[in-house]
Design a protein around this motif. Structure first.
Motif, PDB file in Angstrom:
ATOM      1  N   TRP A  38       0.841  -1.197   0.000  1.00 35.84           N
ATOM      2  CA  TRP A  38       0.000   0.000   0.000  1.00 35.84           C
ATOM      3  C   TRP A  38       0.873   1.242   0.000  1.00 35.84           C
ATOM      4  CZ3 TRP A  38      -5.516   0.800   1.524  1.00 35.84           C
ATOM      5  CH2 TRP A  38      -6.289  -0.326   1.198  1.00 35.84           C
ATOM      6  N   GLY A  39       0.344   2.319  -0.583  1.00 34.52           N
ATOM      7  CA  GLY A  39       1.119   3.533  -0.741  1.00 34.52           C
ATOM      8  C   GLY A  39       0.721   4.637   0.210  1.00 34.52           C
ATOM      9  N   THR A  40       1.501   5.706   0.167  1.00 33.93           N
ATOM     10  CA  THR A  40       1.233   6.893   0.972  1.00 33.93           C
ATOM     11  C   THR A  40       1.456   8.145   0.126  1.00 33.93           C
ATOM     12  OG1 THR A  40       3.525   7.003   1.773  1.00 33.93           O
ATOM     13  CG2 THR A  40       1.932   5.770   3.117  1.00 33.93           C
ATOM     14  N   ASP A  41       0.900   9.216   0.611  1.00 35.85           N
ATOM     15  CA  ASP A  41       1.085  10.515  -0.027  1.00 35.85           C
ATOM     16  C   ASP A  41       0.758  11.582   1.001  1.00 35.85           C
ATOM     17  OD1 ASP A  41       1.658  12.378  -1.939  1.00 35.85           O
ATOM     18  OD2 ASP A  41      -0.066  11.967  -3.216  1.00 35.85           O
ATOM     19  N   TYR A  54       4.196  11.138  -3.607  1.00 31.43           N
ATOM     20  CA  TYR A  54       3.483   9.891  -3.836  1.00 31.43           C
ATOM     21  C   TYR A  54       4.470   8.728  -3.727  1.00 31.43           C
ATOM     22  CZ  TYR A  54       0.239   6.751  -6.424  1.00 31.43           C
ATOM     23  OH  TYR A  54      -0.597   5.730  -6.827  1.00 31.43           O
ATOM     24  N   ASP A  55       4.256   7.847  -2.741  1.00 30.44           N
ATOM     25  CA  ASP A  55       5.149   6.699  -2.534  1.00 30.44           C
ATOM     26  C   ASP A  55       4.322   5.435  -2.700  1.00 30.44           C
ATOM     27  OD1 ASP A  55       6.989   4.813  -1.782  1.00 30.44           O
ATOM     28  OD2 ASP A  55       7.653   5.872   0.031  1.00 30.44           O
ATOM     29  N   GLU A  56       4.511   4.764  -3.818  1.00 31.60           N
ATOM     30  CA  GLU A  56       3.631   3.656  -4.195  1.00 31.60           C
ATOM     31  C   GLU A  56       3.601   2.534  -3.163  1.00 31.60           C
ATOM     32  OE1 GLU A  56       3.375   0.500  -7.876  1.00 31.60           O
ATOM     33  OE2 GLU A  56       3.734   2.607  -8.306  1.00 31.60           O
ATOM     34  N   ASP A  57       4.715   2.260  -2.499  1.00 33.14           N
ATOM     35  CA  ASP A  57       4.771   1.197  -1.495  1.00 33.14           C
ATOM     36  C   ASP A  57       5.173   1.754  -0.137  1.00 33.14           C
ATOM     37  OD1 ASP A  57       4.164  -0.655  -3.501  1.00 33.14           O
ATOM     38  OD2 ASP A  57       6.279  -0.906  -4.015  1.00 33.14           O
ATOM     39  N   PHE A  85      -3.256   4.346   0.665  1.00 29.60           N
ATOM     40  CA  PHE A  85      -4.090   3.958  -0.478  1.00 29.60           C
ATOM     41  C   PHE A  85      -3.643   2.647  -1.115  1.00 29.60           C
ATOM     42  CE2 PHE A  85      -0.685   6.711  -2.046  1.00 29.60           C
ATOM     43  CZ  PHE A  85      -0.120   5.911  -3.030  1.00 29.60           C
ATOM     44  N   ALA A  86      -4.565   2.068  -1.866  1.00 27.91           N
ATOM     45  CA  ALA A  86      -4.281   0.933  -2.742  1.00 27.91           C
ATOM     46  C   ALA A  86      -4.328   1.418  -4.180  1.00 27.91           C
ATOM     47  CB  ALA A  86      -5.311  -0.181  -2.541  1.00 27.91           C
ATOM     48  N   ASP A  87      -3.355   0.985  -4.976  1.00 30.60           N
ATOM     49  CA  ASP A  87      -3.387   1.235  -6.413  1.00 30.60           C
ATOM     50  C   ASP A  87      -3.325  -0.120  -7.121  1.00 30.60           C
ATOM     51  OD1 ASP A  87      -0.776   0.449  -6.086  1.00 30.60           O
ATOM     52  OD2 ASP A  87       0.087   2.397  -6.549  1.00 30.60           O
TER      53      ASP A  87
END
Length: 244
Positions: A38-41, A54-57, A85-87
């Protein structure tokens, strides 16, 4: 008669398959064996999000504690929006990445916070570029919808369930972009929880667990009775026309 029986059986099988093949939804528990990518921002406004931070993992993961055994978390600071978040990469791609949420009645997630002091609001959100080719990171055409559920998180707030009703667009607010609801809901690129942090003291974390996307069992509810009726008719026909 045998041909008629065969055609009738094929029709019944087609309806049964459609009725019972309805999706059952997906819950990310963040327990051992799950996909924890899961990512963070974070940013000071929605215009600052989905770009440089935006950090995807980037979501940190814990295998213990949480609402059901595991959770992901993010450190937060005053006067920022923070996302977990989930992408298309997270949860084995089950929750986001050009997903059609138009048949999903709701989103759910458990949230909490821990640390020295947090004064903030928390919501569910989803984001869409409106097409299957554009990466949401840095996308100029990205549209974001958030729920109007505003649960206050304070120091050591217990695990609280957030629910977003996807059958009622009036309960959601478009906070970025211009795509209408019907266009955005059928192409969800990113989905998760965002926290509007007003004030923090010391080190503080927001935590997410048991994130759920629940599809509407519409086919099962509407077609299963028809499948049962066809099966009954087929059985009755067999009794009236014994083999031999």
């Amino acid at each position: 008669m045998k041909t008629a029986k065969l055609l009738f059986a094929c029709a019944a099988l087609m309806v049964c398959n459609a009725a019972f093949a309805d999706p059952i939804g997906y819950t990310e528990t963040f327990n051992s064996g799950s996909n924890m990518d899961w990512g963070t921002d974070y940013g000071t406004s929605w215009a600052n999000l989905f770009s440089s931070n935006y950090d995807e993992d980037g979501a940190a993961y814990s295998s213990t504690g949480g609402h059901s055994g595991g959770y992901v978390f993010q450190n937060v600071a005053s006067d920022t929006y923070s996302l977990i978040f989930a992408d298309s990469d997270a949860s084995s791609g089950a929750l986001a990445g050009n997903k059609n949420y138009s048949t999903f009645p709701r989103l759910e997630a458990y949230v909490t916070a821990t640390g020295d002091y947090i004064d903030s609001w928390v919501d569910l959100f989803f984001a869409s570029t409106g097409d299957s080719n554009t990466n949401p990171v840095g996308a100029a055409n990205l549209t974001v919808y958030t729920t109007q559920i505003r649960e206050l998180i304070i120091e050591y707030f217990p695990w609280t369930l957030l629910t977003g009703d996807l059958t009622n667009p009036s309960e959601w607010t478009r906070v970025r972009g211009s795509a209408d609801w019907s266009s955005a809901i059928i192409d969800v690129d990113v989905v998760g929880v965002f926290v509007d942090v007003d004030l923090t003291f010391g080190t503080n974390r927001v935590m997410v667990d048991d994130f759920v996307g629940t599809p509407e069992p519409g086919l099962l509810l509407t077609m299963a009775p028809m499948a049962g009726f066809l099966g009954w008719r087929l059985r009755r026909r067999s009794r009236r026309n014994p083999t031999g």
